[in-house]
Design an enzyme around this catalytic site. Structure first.
Site, PDB file in Angstrom:
ATOM      1  N   ASP A   9     -74.741  -3.204 -24.086  1.00 50.76           N
ATOM      2  CA  ASP A   9     -74.615  -3.264 -25.506  1.00 50.76           C
ATOM      3  C   ASP A   9     -74.726  -1.763 -26.112  1.00 50.76           C
ATOM      4  O   ASP A   9     -74.930  -0.829 -25.271  1.00 50.76           O
ATOM      5  CB  ASP A   9     -75.437  -4.117 -26.098  1.00 50.76           C
ATOM      6  CG  ASP A   9     -74.851  -4.620 -27.290  1.00 50.76           C
ATOM      7  OD1 ASP A   9     -74.367  -4.206 -28.255  1.00 50.76           O
ATOM      8  OD2 ASP A   9     -75.235  -6.135 -27.572  1.00 50.76           O
ATOM      9  N   GLY A  15     -73.529   1.346 -23.898  1.00 46.54           N
ATOM     10  CA  GLY A  15     -72.137   1.562 -23.554  1.00 46.54           C
ATOM     11  C   GLY A  15     -71.343   1.034 -24.672  1.00 46.54           C
ATOM     12  O   GLY A  15     -71.821   0.139 -25.642  1.00 46.54           O
ATOM     13  N   PHE A  42     -67.757  -1.204 -25.114  1.00 47.39           N
ATOM     14  CA  PHE A  42     -66.821  -1.903 -24.195  1.00 47.39           C
ATOM     15  C   PHE A  42     -65.181  -1.457 -24.590  1.00 47.39           C
ATOM     16  O   PHE A  42     -64.700  -1.791 -23.649  1.00 47.39           O
ATOM     17  CB  PHE A  42     -66.933  -3.257 -24.105  1.00 47.39           C
ATOM     18  CG  PHE A  42     -67.196  -4.156 -25.319  1.00 47.39           C
ATOM     19  CD1 PHE A  42     -66.394  -4.053 -26.229  1.00 47.39           C
ATOM     20  CD2 PHE A  42     -68.445  -5.199 -25.826  1.00 47.39           C
ATOM     21  CE1 PHE A  42     -66.409  -4.745 -27.671  1.00 47.39           C
ATOM     22  CE2 PHE A  42     -68.395  -5.948 -26.655  1.00 47.39           C
ATOM     23  CZ  PHE A  42     -67.498  -5.920 -27.625  1.00 47.39           C
ATOM     24  N   HIS A  75     -64.251 -13.730 -30.033  1.00 47.60           N
ATOM     25  CA  HIS A  75     -63.802 -14.106 -31.041  1.00 47.60           C
ATOM     26  C   HIS A  75     -63.744 -13.232 -32.281  1.00 47.60           C
ATOM     27  O   HIS A  75     -62.787 -13.280 -33.352  1.00 47.60           O
ATOM     28  CB  HIS A  75     -64.274 -15.416 -31.681  1.00 47.60           C
ATOM     29  CG  HIS A  75     -65.684 -15.078 -32.230  1.00 47.60           C
ATOM     30  ND1 HIS A  75     -66.236 -16.196 -32.862  1.00 47.60           N
ATOM     31  CD2 HIS A  75     -66.766 -14.326 -31.881  1.00 47.60           C
ATOM     32  CE1 HIS A  75     -67.661 -15.817 -33.314  1.00 47.60           C
ATOM     33  NE2 HIS A  75     -67.996 -14.808 -32.750  1.00 47.60           N
TER      34      HIS A  75
END
Lengths: 335, 335
Positions: A198, A224, A226, A244
């Site tokens: 995260d 990190g 993503f 989502h």
């Protein structure tokens, strides 16, 4: 009599009354106070700071809504409310309701504008960024991540039970928040080792939660972003309540990165309030997609078939959809 | 698995999503448009002015909430939505949902403040008076009175069916609004003659509605203020959605005035979303009482037992409570 009645449409349309009564009860700490001791109306009025005018109507509404019980004038929590709405318990899920009360209830007041414009209706409308604000404030971040734990707990238990973990040794939870998923998986499957991935500010909160659960030897944090870097490698990658938030190209990019991080035979588990393929049953999943309209520039929820298509495009060879708990399902793709 | 789950509390707490989706659908005219012709998403997007981003999620949410149906991509109203949410039909009850959308949804956002202060949270907070504004503006008054008809229609049909009208010849509907109750009673019981009693600005709207229903010979309007003058005399007096607006002394004063206006053997019919005597079943009635907190200085909803006590104090000799439709019941007192 016996013909069509307006009851369903009126009950649905006025449903915000019941919802807001519960949200205010969580805000006022009704369930946390009652978890320590059942109480009568006078004592609750004082403890909760309620004006006497409507204290009884409010508490009896909560009885009728089946979150409180009342016997001989003494109010107590229902079993579920005591477990899930008492702030002092680790099973507390009220963080998400606190957030709904403080933010979403009001933002959803602009749903019509969102539907007409396609633009989100949260703090972004005023030029501020809720998430940037949260990540910059350790206390608010802690509260937000705890709220995420509340809504992930059910899915985490179901994924621990339904996925074939004995075939795998390691996993990465992508967008781990506080670490509810890794902790829940390790409790049931001690042979695993896990990584929470995260944003950097999440690290200390994650590590504290994992340590508190005595699992620091098996679960570590990796900081990190993503979109900016490759995902950590592991036998299984998990993405819950992540896809989502994003546009279709971003969803596909994330699934592609997961594919790259897996060994042959590895698996990607995606979970969300995944919409049924016919788009006619999972009301919560469809409404969650409208919540993405309220909250994000391009996010939307999707069906199991949608996700399976994206997985096949990314190179996954086998995919399946499995129901988890409540409105949530997982889509599993094997490399 | 199998133990307690947070599903009930989460569904209840997030219930404002479903509610607001329906309120926005009414605001956008979804049901009125579909009543004239079923349509696909592209055509609805255009007719309703929806941005394409979430049009399909919005419409499919309404399918999952069972107010729309969809077959081969064509959306149509459910039977109930078509009857009760098409503005062009006399059975339209959406006026109350329009009002909820435009006013109450937002005001309920301040429920916690209302519970702490005991003060209403509507326009009064800003020093304006919604009702004074409405009575001063014929167009808004017409809309408001039509909304009141929508929520009285079910009770009116039930009172026409359940009360022993053959023993009586005349009635006064106290706080008649547009006249849904008198019109409904006359349709089933043509031997009756009725009076609608309400504030002077209501007169033209009432008389138009009665004339439109061909009942001007049997039903007349009488202008007045029920706190400032005696009530018109008749065999039966009806007070629907009136008593809950007021304080206990005001409620008792109105019941006393009704007693004075009745002959011996006459009857008072009070109806509201009357709370069950145990105050644990009728969630809508209890929440309606919180709505009176939001909307009025001193109003609150009450149980059948409360109302029977007030009636006996006023001199009524026999009283009974009878369920009408949905959350509503009537209390009948005989003089």
């Amino acid at each position: 009599m016996g013909g069509p009645t307006p009851e369903h449409v009126l009950k649905l349309g006025m449903g915000f009354w019941a919802s807001k009564a519960l949200l205010s009860a969580v805000e006022l700490g009704v369930f946390t106070v009652l978890a320590s001791a059942p109480a009568d109306v006078t004592s609750l009025q004082q403890k909760l700071g309620l004006h006497q005018r409507s204290a009884r109507d409010f508490l009896d509404s909560l009885v009728a809504l089946k979150v409180l019980e009342r016997e001989n004038g003494i109010y107590r929590n229902t079993t579920e409310a005591d477990l899930f709405l008492d702030k002092a318990k680790p099973s507390y899920v009220g963080g998400i309701l606190e957030m709904a009360n403080a933010r979403l209830y009001g933002f959803w007041g602009s749903l019509t504008e969102a539907l007409r414009s396609g633009h989100r209706q949260n703090e972004a409308k005023l030029g501020t960024d809720f998430f940037a604000g949260i990540y910059a404030d350790p206390d608010r971040l802690r509260g937000f991540l705890a709220a995420m734990s509340g809504i992930s707990a059910g899915a985490a238990h179901a994924i621990a039970a339904k996925f074939n973990w004995k075939d795998y040794k390691s996993f990465v939870d992508v967008g781990s928040a506080q670490g509810m998923m890794p902790v829940t998986l390790l409790r049931s499957h001690p042979h695993l080792s896990g990584v929470g991935f995260d944003l950097p500010p999440v690290g200390p909160v994650f590590e504290e939660f994992v340590a508190h659960n005595g699992l620091s030897a098996k679960i570590r944090f990796q900081a990190g972003n993503f979109f900016e870097q490759a995902l950590p490698k592991a036998d299984v990658l998990i993405m819950g309540h992540v896809l989502h938030d994003w546009s279709e190209p971003q969803k596909k990019a994330l699934i592609g990165k997961a594919f790259d991080a897996l060994p042959k035979g590895g698996a990607l588990i995606v979970y969300d309030a995944i919409i049924d393929d016919q788009r006619r049953e999972n009301a919560f999943g469809l409404l969650m997609s409208l919540n993405m309209l309220i909250e994000t520039p391009d996010g939307y929820d999707y069906t199991g078939a949608d996700c399976q298509t994206w997985m096949h495009e990314a190179g996954f060879s086998q995919t399946k959809v499995e129901h988890l708990a409540g409105p949530e399902s997982m889509v599993v793709g094997k490399k």
